[in-house]
Design a protein around this motif. Structure first.
Motif, short mmCIF file in Angstrom:
data_model
loop_
_atom_site.label_atom_id
_atom_site.label_comp_id
_atom_site.label_asym_id
_atom_site.label_seq_id
_atom_site.Cartn_x
_atom_site.Cartn_y
_atom_site.Cartn_z
N LEU A 178 0.83 -1.21 0.00
CA LEU A 178 0.00 0.00 0.00
C LEU A 178 0.86 1.26 0.00
O LEU A 178 0.58 2.22 -0.71
CB LEU A 178 -0.92 0.00 1.22
CG LEU A 178 -1.97 -1.11 1.25
CD1 LEU A 178 -2.72 -1.12 2.58
CD2 LEU A 178 -2.96 -0.96 0.09
N ASP A 179 1.94 1.25 0.79
CA ASP A 179 2.82 2.42 0.85
C ASP A 179 3.46 2.70 -0.51
O ASP A 179 3.76 3.85 -0.83
CB ASP A 179 3.92 2.23 1.91
CG ASP A 179 3.36 2.30 3.33
OD1 ASP A 179 2.24 2.84 3.50
OD2 ASP A 179 4.03 1.82 4.27
N ARG A 180 3.68 1.66 -1.29
CA ARG A 180 4.24 1.87 -2.62
C ARG A 180 3.18 2.31 -3.63
O ARG A 180 3.48 2.49 -4.80
CB ARG A 180 4.89 0.57 -3.11
CG ARG A 180 6.17 0.27 -2.35
CD ARG A 180 6.93 -0.86 -2.99
NE ARG A 180 8.15 -1.10 -2.23
CZ ARG A 180 8.68 -2.31 -2.04
NH1 ARG A 180 8.12 -3.38 -2.60
NH2 ARG A 180 9.78 -2.44 -1.34
N ARG A 350 -23.73 15.18 2.05
CA ARG A 350 -23.63 14.06 1.10
C ARG A 350 -22.16 13.69 0.93
O ARG A 350 -21.31 14.57 0.74
CB ARG A 350 -24.24 14.44 -0.25
CG ARG A 350 -25.76 14.54 -0.20
CD ARG A 350 -26.33 15.24 -1.43
NE ARG A 350 -25.77 14.69 -2.66
CZ ARG A 350 -25.40 15.43 -3.72
NH1 ARG A 350 -25.54 16.74 -3.70
NH2 ARG A 350 -24.90 14.84 -4.79
N LEU A 351 -21.88 12.40 1.04
CA LEU A 351 -20.49 11.92 0.98
C LEU A 351 -20.39 10.89 -0.13
O LEU A 351 -21.14 9.91 -0.15
CB LEU A 351 -20.10 11.29 2.32
CG LEU A 351 -20.24 12.20 3.54
CD1 LEU A 351 -20.03 11.41 4.83
CD2 LEU A 351 -19.26 13.37 3.48
N SER A 352 -19.44 11.12 -1.03
CA SER A 352 -19.30 10.21 -2.16
C SER A 352 -17.86 9.73 -2.25
O SER A 352 -16.92 10.50 -2.06
CB SER A 352 -19.69 10.95 -3.45
OG SER A 352 -19.57 10.09 -4.55
N SER A 353 -17.68 8.45 -2.52
CA SER A 353 -16.33 7.89 -2.54
C SER A 353 -15.75 7.94 -3.95
O SER A 353 -16.49 8.01 -4.93
CB SER A 353 -16.37 6.44 -2.08
OG SER A 353 -17.08 5.67 -3.03
N SER A 354 -14.43 7.90 -4.03
CA SER A 354 -13.78 7.72 -5.33
C SER A 354 -12.43 7.07 -5.13
O SER A 354 -11.86 7.08 -4.04
CB SER A 354 -13.65 9.06 -6.07
OG SER A 354 -12.99 10.01 -5.26
N ALA A 355 -11.96 6.47 -6.23
CA ALA A 355 -10.66 5.80 -6.23
C ALA A 355 -9.86 6.35 -7.39
O ALA A 355 -10.42 6.67 -8.42
CB ALA A 355 -10.85 4.29 -6.41
N GLY A 356 -8.55 6.50 -7.20
CA GLY A 356 -7.74 7.00 -8.30
C GLY A 356 -6.30 7.12 -7.87
O GLY A 356 -5.93 6.69 -6.78
N GLN A 357 -5.51 7.70 -8.75
CA GLN A 357 -4.09 7.84 -8.47
C GLN A 357 -3.76 9.30 -8.14
O GLN A 357 -4.32 10.20 -8.73
CB GLN A 357 -3.28 7.41 -9.69
CG GLN A 357 -3.54 5.97 -10.12
CD GLN A 357 -2.30 5.13 -10.09
OE1 GLN A 357 -1.23 5.58 -10.48
NE2 GLN A 357 -2.41 3.90 -9.64
N VAL A 358 -2.87 9.48 -7.19
CA VAL A 358 -2.30 10.80 -6.92
C VAL A 358 -0.79 10.61 -6.95
O VAL A 358 -0.26 9.75 -6.23
CB VAL A 358 -2.76 11.36 -5.55
CG1 VAL A 358 -2.08 12.69 -5.26
CG2 VAL A 358 -4.27 11.51 -5.49
N ASN A 359 -0.12 11.38 -7.77
CA ASN A 359 1.34 11.25 -7.93
C ASN A 359 1.75 9.80 -8.23
O ASN A 359 2.71 9.28 -7.66
CB ASN A 359 2.10 11.72 -6.68
CG ASN A 359 1.74 13.15 -6.32
OD1 ASN A 359 1.48 13.97 -7.22
ND2 ASN A 359 1.70 13.46 -5.04
N GLY A 360 0.94 9.16 -9.06
CA GLY A 360 1.27 7.79 -9.46
C GLY A 360 1.02 6.73 -8.41
O GLY A 360 1.43 5.58 -8.57
N LYS A 361 0.35 7.13 -7.30
CA LYS A 361 0.07 6.15 -6.25
C LYS A 361 -1.44 6.00 -6.05
O LYS A 361 -2.18 6.99 -6.12
CB LYS A 361 0.72 6.58 -4.93
CG LYS A 361 2.23 6.52 -4.96
CD LYS A 361 2.80 6.82 -3.60
CE LYS A 361 4.24 6.35 -3.52
NZ LYS A 361 4.80 6.53 -2.18
N GLN A 362 -1.85 4.77 -5.74
CA GLN A 362 -3.26 4.50 -5.51
C GLN A 362 -3.75 5.27 -4.28
O GLN A 362 -3.10 5.25 -3.23
CB GLN A 362 -3.46 3.00 -5.29
CG GLN A 362 -4.91 2.59 -5.12
CD GLN A 362 -5.76 2.86 -6.35
OE1 GLN A 362 -5.33 2.62 -7.48
NE2 GLN A 362 -6.95 3.40 -6.14
#
Ligand SMILES: *[C@@H]1O[C@H](CO)[C@@H](O)[C@H](O)[C@H]1NC(C)=O
Ligand SMILES: *[C@@H]1O[C@H](CO)[C@@H](O)[C@H](O)[C@H]1NC(C)=O
Ligand SMILES: *[C@@H]1O[C@H](CO)[C@@H](O)[C@H](O)[C@H]1NC(C)=O
Ligand SMILES: *[C@@H]1O[C@H](CO)[C@@H](O)[C@H](O)[C@H]1NC(C)=O
Length: 540
Positions: A178-180, A350-362
């Motif tokens: 995860l840290d990577r 209202r709270l909405s989730s999202s997933a993505g990369q920041v600076n190449g990290k999950q």
């Protein structure tokens, strides 16, 4: 020196002066160590409490003061948090990094909790550094006081059943992944009380009825729980007595707790206890054994199957879970005496989730913010008025639709307001959210996108009050929260890799009052760290 049970009054007068002094004290001394465990048959490094995996249960009664001295014998900082224990006026004891300084290796912290006005089934877990993947969790039960009626006869036995998915890899390996900035693989198996493949066994006698307190202490998977040839009667959910309904199987989403009654009403033999993953392409299953005294047959044959992968079955079951309005909760008055549906909400968040990369990290986010811890626990920064640790307003009250960014997200809400939260899940996985410090009312959940018209579906009469709520894929769930507990409260995904990579924030329930009636001062023995290191909790 071990704590001497003969001196609680002396201790009560000093360190624990804050607790309800007239209520009973229970003392625990816990030593947290690494130790070899073999839950799936391969050796790995576990986190043990007093040598045990899972850790010891906490048995208590409404209003008890729990004095739990935790010695950290690991080589890294450690904290325990208490899922579902409300810590009224006292978020300092919550044991998450936003409220409490980690216990350094070789040091200890005495938690001073009161299970004020609570009953029911909960659990504790280690909150830092992905330790939860190695153990360190255990059951918490809060029994009703002797003269408060419980809406079912005393069971012949009362068992904690901790179910959860599990990885063969050590928690440090998972943390490094995860840290990577990478995603974790899928879990390797399912455990029941730390065991797989019939390693867990529950002994029963024919004709008797038992209470099972089932909590999903796993890292991500929703689990279905069932017992071959037996029905279960649902009686309690995270501190609320439910309308008693008879179930063949029960979905337990990650972070949730339920109590069921099981009557040993079958022929005296052994039966499978089954926990299997839900909504996963590959279904993980494990079994334990319901063992009748004078059983004449071991478990055999096919393992009973669970419900289909479709969410409708699960959604319908969730909607059928209602409060028994005439039953007592922690007090003798009926649970229906607080008419949450008659109170006007003061605002909608209202709270909405999202997933993505920041600076190449999950990363994972709520309303586009992916939480990063500050250098000082937020609550402690508040107490010492250390500025620049976090900003309120660092997370929006509504989804923004923007890309994910990192921040120490803190949302401020006013004490004594009554707020509607809508959890929106635009993703195609199931989510589960927990709010510390509160029991909230579950008013509705459905597929699709929430709109104000969705309120027409709300249950404003007998929704359950609980602290962990699932949100089905591409669906929403709505709750009402009476914000009657001042403090800094973690709102987090219970999908643990997502929590670790930012899907959480803190709700700062604020009042300008400094009265002890609204919030207790920082505990005398609070550990101080970060920018608060070296300060004093009390004037000299
Ligand atoms: C905790 O357990 C370890 C390993 O058994 C032992 O060395 C240590 O002294 C114990 N610490 C306390 C505070 O009991
Ligand atoms: C650590 O344990 C000792 C008793 O062994 C206790 O007096 C002390 O208050 C504990 N430390 C903290 C920070 O709670
Ligand atoms: C509700 O609670 C009452 C106790 O007040 C009990 O007698 C009754 O059986 C319960 N009803 C259901 C459906 O659980
Ligand atoms: C709730 O709001 C409605 C409409 O604004 C109002 O008529 C009603 O009196 C309010 N109820 C309470 C209990 O404040």
């Amino acid at each position: 020196m071990p704590l001497n049970l003969a001196v609680p009054l002396l201790i009560g007068a000093t360190l624990f002066a804050i607790c309800g002094a007239e209520d009973p004290y229970r003392f625990f001394s816990w030593n947290v160590t690494y130790g070899d465990i073999y839950p799936l048959g391969v050796r790995q490094q576990g986190i043990l409490i007093n040598g045990q995996f899972p850790g010891p249960d906490i048995h208590s009664v409404t209003n008890d003061n729990l004095i739990i001295n935790v010695f950290n014998s690991l080589t890294e900082p450690f904290l325990i948090s208490w899922n579902g224990i409300q810590q009224r006026r006292n978020s300092y004891e919550d044991g998450v990094y936003g409220t409490t300084c980690p216990i350094p290796p070789g040091k200890n912290l005495t938690y001073i909790l009161q299970v004020k006005d609570q009953i029911g089934s909960f659990y504790y877990f280690p909150s830092l550094a992905f330790h939860k993947a190695a153990g360190g969790f255990g059951g918490i039960r809060i029994l009703s006081r002797p003269r408060i009626p419980v809406p079912f006869p005393d069971p012949s036995g009362d068992y904690t059943v901790l179910i959860g998915d599990w990885y063969n890899k050590d928690h440090k390996v998972l943390r490094t992944i995860l840290d990577r900035g990478r995603k974790l693989p899928n879990p390797d198996g399912i455990l029941i009380n730390g065991r797989s493949s019939n390693g867990f066994s529950l002994n029963v006698e024919q004709g008797k009825t038992y209470r099972l307190r089932i909590s999903n202490v796993g890292l991500q998977n929703s689990l279905n729980f069932r017992i071959q040839g037996h029905k279960m009667k649902l009686v309690e959910v995270e501190g609320t007595h439910t309308l008693q309904t008879t179930l063949s199987s029960l979905d337990v989403h990650v972070g949730q707790s339920y109590s069921v009654l099981v009557t040993a009403d079958q022929a005296p033999q052994d039966y499978y206890i089954v926990a299997s993953s839900r909504f996963t392409s590959k279904i993980l299953t494990t079994t334990g054994v319901l063992h009748y005294a004078n059983s004449n047959k071991r478990v055999s044959g096919p393992i009973p199957g669970g419900p289909t992968i479709q969410v409708d079955w699960s959604l319908n079951q969730a909607r059928s879970i209602r409060t028994n309005l005439t039953a007592s909760g922690p007090r003798p008055n009926p649970q229906g005496s607080y008419h949450y549906g008659m109170i006007n909400t003061t605002r909608t968040i209202r709270l909405s989730s999202s997933a993505g990369q920041v600076n190449g990290k999950q990363r994972y986010a709520i309303n586009s913010v992916s939480f990063v811890p500050a250098d000082t626990p937020l609550k402690i920064a508040d107490f010492f008025k250390i500025s620049g640790v976090y900003r309120t307003g660092s997370i929006s009250y509504q989804p923004t639709g923007g890309g994910i960014y990192l921040d120490t997200s803190v949302m401020q809400v006013d004490y004594r307001t009554f707020v509607e939260f809508v959890f929106e899940n635009p993703e195609n996985i199931i989510q589960s959210y927990h709010l510390d410090g509160y029991q909230f009312f579950v008013v509705g959940m459905d597929g699709g996108k929430w709109t104000p018209a969705s309120r027409n579906l709300y249950n404003l009469r007998d929704g359950v009050a609980r602290s962990t709520i699932q949100v089905y894929p591409k669906s929403w769930s709505a709750i009402y929260v009476p914000l009657d507990n001042v403090g800094m409260w973690n709102l987090r995904s219970e999908f643990w890799a997502r929590q670790y990579l930012g899907q959480q924030f803190y709700l700062r329930v604020y009042t300008s009052s400094t009265s002890m009636r609204d919030e207790y001062p920082i505990p005398k023995n609070a550990l101080l760290c970060g920018r608060a290191a070296g300060r004093r909790t009390r004037p000299l």
